[in-house]
Design an enzyme around this catalytic site. Structure first.
Site, short mmCIF file in Angstrom:
data_model
loop_
_atom_site.label_atom_id
_atom_site.label_comp_id
_atom_site.label_asym_id
_atom_site.label_seq_id
_atom_site.Cartn_x
_atom_site.Cartn_y
_atom_site.Cartn_z
N GLY A 9 5.98 -8.92 78.43
CA GLY A 9 7.29 -8.31 78.65
C GLY A 9 7.15 -7.43 79.89
N ALA A 10 7.69 -7.92 81.01
CA ALA A 10 7.55 -7.17 82.27
C ALA A 10 8.87 -6.48 82.62
CB ALA A 10 7.11 -8.11 83.39
N GLY A 14 7.48 -2.45 80.16
CA GLY A 14 6.24 -3.16 80.51
C GLY A 14 5.81 -2.86 81.93
N ARG A 82 17.74 -1.65 72.87
CA ARG A 82 19.01 -1.25 72.25
C ARG A 82 20.11 -1.11 73.29
NH1 ARG A 82 18.72 3.97 68.71
NH2 ARG A 82 16.92 4.65 69.94
N ARG A 88 17.72 0.81 66.14
CA ARG A 88 16.53 0.00 66.41
C ARG A 88 16.46 -1.17 65.42
NH1 ARG A 88 15.00 5.41 66.97
NH2 ARG A 88 14.08 5.96 68.98
N ASN A 95 13.89 -9.87 67.67
CA ASN A 95 12.59 -9.42 68.17
C ASN A 95 11.42 -9.92 67.33
OD1 ASN A 95 13.74 -8.31 70.38
ND2 ASN A 95 13.53 -6.17 69.76
N ASN A 120 10.80 -2.84 69.38
CA ASN A 120 11.50 -2.30 68.20
C ASN A 120 12.10 -3.38 67.32
OD1 ASN A 120 11.29 0.55 68.21
ND2 ASN A 120 12.60 0.63 70.04
N HIS A 175 9.63 5.01 63.21
CA HIS A 175 10.25 5.28 64.51
C HIS A 175 11.74 5.04 64.39
CE1 HIS A 175 10.45 5.84 68.76
NE2 HIS A 175 10.73 4.59 69.05
N1 LIG Z 1 8.34 2.00 70.43
C1 LIG Z 1 8.94 2.72 71.36
O1 LIG Z 1 8.73 3.92 71.47
C2 LIG Z 1 9.90 2.05 72.32
C3 LIG Z 1 10.39 2.76 73.42
C4 LIG Z 1 11.21 2.07 74.34
C5 LIG Z 1 11.54 0.73 74.14
N2 LIG Z 1 11.06 0.11 73.03
C6 LIG Z 1 11.35 -1.29 72.76
O2 LIG Z 1 10.56 -2.08 73.64
C7 LIG Z 1 11.22 -3.33 73.89
C8 LIG Z 1 11.33 -3.55 75.39
O3 LIG Z 1 12.14 -2.57 75.99
P1 LIG Z 1 12.44 -2.63 77.57
O4 LIG Z 1 13.25 -1.44 77.88
O5 LIG Z 1 11.20 -2.90 78.31
O6 LIG Z 1 13.37 -3.95 77.62
P2 LIG Z 1 13.59 -4.95 78.87
O7 LIG Z 1 14.75 -5.80 78.50
O8 LIG Z 1 13.65 -4.17 80.12
O9 LIG Z 1 12.26 -5.82 78.87
C9 LIG Z 1 11.94 -6.73 77.88
C10 LIG Z 1 11.37 -7.94 78.54
O10 LIG Z 1 10.88 -8.85 77.54
C11 LIG Z 1 11.03 -10.14 78.10
N3 LIG Z 1 10.87 -11.17 77.07
C12 LIG Z 1 11.76 -11.60 76.16
N4 LIG Z 1 11.23 -12.56 75.40
C13 LIG Z 1 9.96 -12.76 75.84
C14 LIG Z 1 8.89 -13.61 75.46
N5 LIG Z 1 9.04 -14.50 74.46
N6 LIG Z 1 7.73 -13.53 76.14
C15 LIG Z 1 7.59 -12.67 77.15
N7 LIG Z 1 8.56 -11.82 77.56
C16 LIG Z 1 9.72 -11.87 76.92
C17 LIG Z 1 12.39 -10.10 78.76
O11 LIG Z 1 12.56 -11.14 79.70
C18 LIG Z 1 12.38 -8.71 79.39
O12 LIG Z 1 11.94 -8.76 80.74
C19 LIG Z 1 12.58 -3.20 73.18
O13 LIG Z 1 12.51 -3.81 71.92
C20 LIG Z 1 12.78 -1.71 73.03
O14 LIG Z 1 13.62 -1.38 71.95
C21 LIG Z 1 10.25 0.74 72.14
#
Ligand SMILES: NC(=O)c1ccc[n+]([C@@H]2O[C@H](COP(=O)([O-])OP(=O)(O)OC[C@H]3O[C@@H](n4cnc5c(N)ncnc54)[C@H](O)[C@@H]3O)[C@@H](O)[C@H]2O)c1
Length: 308
Positions: A9-10, A14, A82, A88, A95, A120, A175
């Site tokens: 996930g970039a 990421g 989100r 979440r 997810n 999440n 969380h």
């Molecule tokens: N645990 C925490 O504290 C916390 C904090 C922030 C965000 N998050 C969660 O992290 C996740 C990512 O958030 P973000 O802001 O980076 O979102 P984002 O949309 O910017 O990035 C997510 C990336 O995942 C990629 N993706 C989707 N399916 C994929 C797959 N099968 N293989 C590889 N890549 C894939 C997408 O193309 C996208 O680039 C979300 O679920 C968000 O809720 C968690």
């Protein structure tokens, strides 16, 4: 030989994690995403920044999981973030499929890796990774507590005008909005928060911490927080690669600690080269224990929906 960290996930979290990690110069980095060209472009851009800051690591982007082969740590951020008004938990089913795929695709190339999960709903996605890969539980950790505790520390610092270096906060539990900021164990230079802050201001900080993620989501309108979550990932990666035995609040698989079994849940964990080395147990008051149990119910309900 340098360590290798692959980030699945970039997107916002990421790529920002890659940025914080490159600055620490502790591992070669691989970014993988399903969007064509995007991880390659971000990796190249970051690689081109490294001469300016004088850090020697390689940063590679790919759409092919083979690029992750031989990773010491796999960070999973793949998934949907989100939108305003979403919890979440609303991300659960979409997810789960993404995290399952990312786990299956990476474990075959890096059978010895330690996993840090961010996607999440966090506690449940860490569970999905553990069960999908069939790993020993000490090799899967969910990131939430470092972030939630950092938010609380930031709010205390903003209120008191004291350096964040003097402020130690501990947020446990799932969380979500029922997370449990431990005001008794949190302190400013050793002075318990309850002694240094009037009750109403402390309550406001606890409330803002619980809703900290939502506050950013409402402000950004698209996407969720990424600087602080990504910094939290970098701290956890460094603790593992440097075998620091660092105690941080993070989601670990519980086997009876805090009276909880077969769930991932935010607790103090000691991180070192083997992953989770130890889970620490606070002596909690009845009220704190009741708040933890309430938070755990939400995580258990979501796990039950998945049929693992
Ligand atoms: N645990 C925490 O504290 C916390 C904090 C922030 C965000 N998050 C969660 O992290 C996740 C990512 O958030 P973000 O802001 O980076 O979102 P984002 O949309 O910017 O990035 C997510 C990336 O995942 C990629 N993706 C989707 N399916 C994929 C797959 N099968 N293989 C590889 N890549 C894939 C997408 O193309 C996208 O680039 C979300 O679920 C968000 O809720 C968690």
């Amino acid at each position: 030989m340098k360590s290798k960290v692959s980030i699945i996930g970039a997107g916002m979290t990421g790529s920002t994690a890659a940025h914080w990690l490159a600055e620490r110069e502790i591992a070669d980095l691989v970014l993988v995403d399903v969007v064509e060209g995007m991880p390659q472009g971000k990796a190249l851009d970051l690689q081109e920044a490294l001469p300016v800051i004088g850090k020697d690591v390689s940063v590679t982007g790919s759409n092919d999981y083979a690029a992750t082969a031989g990773s010491d740590i796999i960070v999973i951020t793949a998934g949907l973030p989100r939108k305003p008004g979403m919890s979440r938990d609303d991300l659960l089913f979409a997810n789960t499929n993404i995290v399952k795929k990312a786990t299956e695709a990476t474990i075959q190339y890096s059978p010895d890796a330690i996993y840090i999960v961010l996607t999440n709903p966090l506690d449940v996605m860490a569970y999905v990774t553990l069960k999908t890969a069939g790993l020993d539980p000490h090799r899967v950790i969910g990131q939430a507590g470092v972030l939630d505790s950092a938010r609380m520390r930031a709010f205390v610092s903003m209120d008191l005008g004291v350096s964040i270096e003097n402020i130690h906060c501990y947020v446990l539990g799932g969380h979500g909005d029922n997370m449990v900021p431990l005001t008794r164990a949190s302190n400013v230079a050793g002075i318990p928060l309850e002694d240094i802050l009037p009750a109403d201001r402390l309550e406001a900080i606890v409330d803002r911490t619980r809703k900290g993620g939502g506050e950013i989501v409402s402000l950004l309108k698209t996407g969720s927080a990424y600087y602080a979550p990504a910094a939290a990932i970098a701290q956890m990666v460094e603790a593992i690669l440097k075998d620091k035995h660092l105690i941080v609040p993070a989601a670990a698989y519980l086997t009876g600690q805090y009276g909880l079994k077969d769930i991932f849940f935010g607790v103090p964990v000691q991180l070192g080269r083997k992953g989770v080395e130890k889970v620490y147990e606070y002596q909690l008051s009845d009220q704190e224990m009741a708040a933890l149990k309430k938070s755990a119910e939400g995580v258990k309900e979501n796990i039950a929906k998945l049929n693992f």
